[in-house]
Design a protein around this motif. Sequence first.
Motif, PDB file in Angstrom:
ATOM      1  N   LEU A  29      67.267  15.250 -13.734  1.00  0.00           N
ATOM      2  CA  LEU A  29      66.713  14.911 -12.430  1.00  0.00           C
ATOM      3  C   LEU A  29      66.788  13.401 -12.262  1.00  0.00           C
ATOM      4  O   LEU A  29      66.201  12.652 -13.048  1.00  0.00           O
ATOM      5  N   GLU A  30      67.494  12.945 -11.261  1.00  0.00           N
ATOM      6  CA  GLU A  30      67.702  11.513 -11.057  1.00  0.00           C
ATOM      7  C   GLU A  30      66.423  10.788 -10.647  1.00  0.00           C
ATOM      8  O   GLU A  30      66.285   9.601 -10.880  1.00  0.00           O
ATOM      9  N   VAL A  35      63.218  13.433 -17.268  1.00  0.00           N
ATOM     10  CA  VAL A  35      63.039  14.858 -16.972  1.00  0.00           C
ATOM     11  C   VAL A  35      64.389  15.549 -16.745  1.00  0.00           C
ATOM     12  O   VAL A  35      65.257  15.032 -16.048  1.00  0.00           O
ATOM     13  N   TRP A  36      64.507  16.710 -17.358  1.00  0.00           N
ATOM     14  CA  TRP A  36      65.692  17.549 -17.238  1.00  0.00           C
ATOM     15  C   TRP A  36      65.253  18.953 -16.831  1.00  0.00           C
ATOM     16  O   TRP A  36      64.141  19.364 -17.130  1.00  0.00           O
ATOM     17  N   VAL A  37      66.133  19.698 -16.153  1.00  0.00           N
ATOM     18  CA  VAL A  37      65.860  21.095 -15.796  1.00  0.00           C
ATOM     19  C   VAL A  37      66.564  21.963 -16.824  1.00  0.00           C
ATOM     20  O   VAL A  37      67.773  21.858 -17.026  1.00  0.00           O
ATOM     21  N   LEU A  38      65.766  22.797 -17.474  1.00  0.00           N
ATOM     22  CA  LEU A  38      66.298  23.654 -18.529  1.00  0.00           C
ATOM     23  C   LEU A  38      65.751  25.056 -18.323  1.00  0.00           C
ATOM     24  O   LEU A  38      64.545  25.285 -18.409  1.00  0.00           O
ATOM     25  N   TYR A  42      60.909  22.402 -16.251  1.00  0.00           N
ATOM     26  CA  TYR A  42      61.113  20.964 -16.395  1.00  0.00           C
ATOM     27  C   TYR A  42      60.734  20.542 -17.810  1.00  0.00           C
ATOM     28  O   TYR A  42      59.647  20.843 -18.285  1.00  0.00           O
ATOM     29  N   VAL A  43      61.659  19.861 -18.474  1.00  0.00           N
ATOM     30  CA  VAL A  43      61.482  19.439 -19.858  1.00  0.00           C
ATOM     31  C   VAL A  43      61.798  17.953 -19.949  1.00  0.00           C
ATOM     32  O   VAL A  43      62.745  17.476 -19.320  1.00  0.00           O
ATOM     33  N   ALA A  44      60.991  17.230 -20.720  1.00  0.00           N
ATOM     34  CA  ALA A  44      61.247  15.803 -20.929  1.00  0.00           C
ATOM     35  C   ALA A  44      61.888  15.598 -22.286  1.00  0.00           C
ATOM     36  O   ALA A  44      61.523  16.239 -23.268  1.00  0.00           O
ATOM     37  N   PHE A  45      62.866  14.713 -22.328  1.00  0.00           N
ATOM     38  CA  PHE A  45      63.499  14.297 -23.576  1.00  0.00           C
ATOM     39  C   PHE A  45      63.288  12.802 -23.720  1.00  0.00           C
ATOM     40  O   PHE A  45      63.686  12.030 -22.853  1.00  0.00           O
TER      41      PHE A  45
END
Length: 76
Positions: A29-30, A35-38, A42-45
Amino acid sequence: MKPLRHQNRPVISYTPRHEPAPPEHARRLEEYRDVWVLRGKYVAFVLVENAFRRSPAFDMPQAAQRWADQLRQEEV
């Protein structure tokens, strides 16, 4: 008043998983830093030392970003 159920239930804590990189099928997610969509969640790396730490799955991207910010604060 009713007594609380599961009074002696152990507290389950989450330990972040260590991964070499976010998965290729995750979509970033820009609008958010970490945050990424998995799989629809929503998951944070967060990069800590030489590995990424993965958050639990959240329903809202703001919650994942808060988790990432908190982890970054604790690691400093």
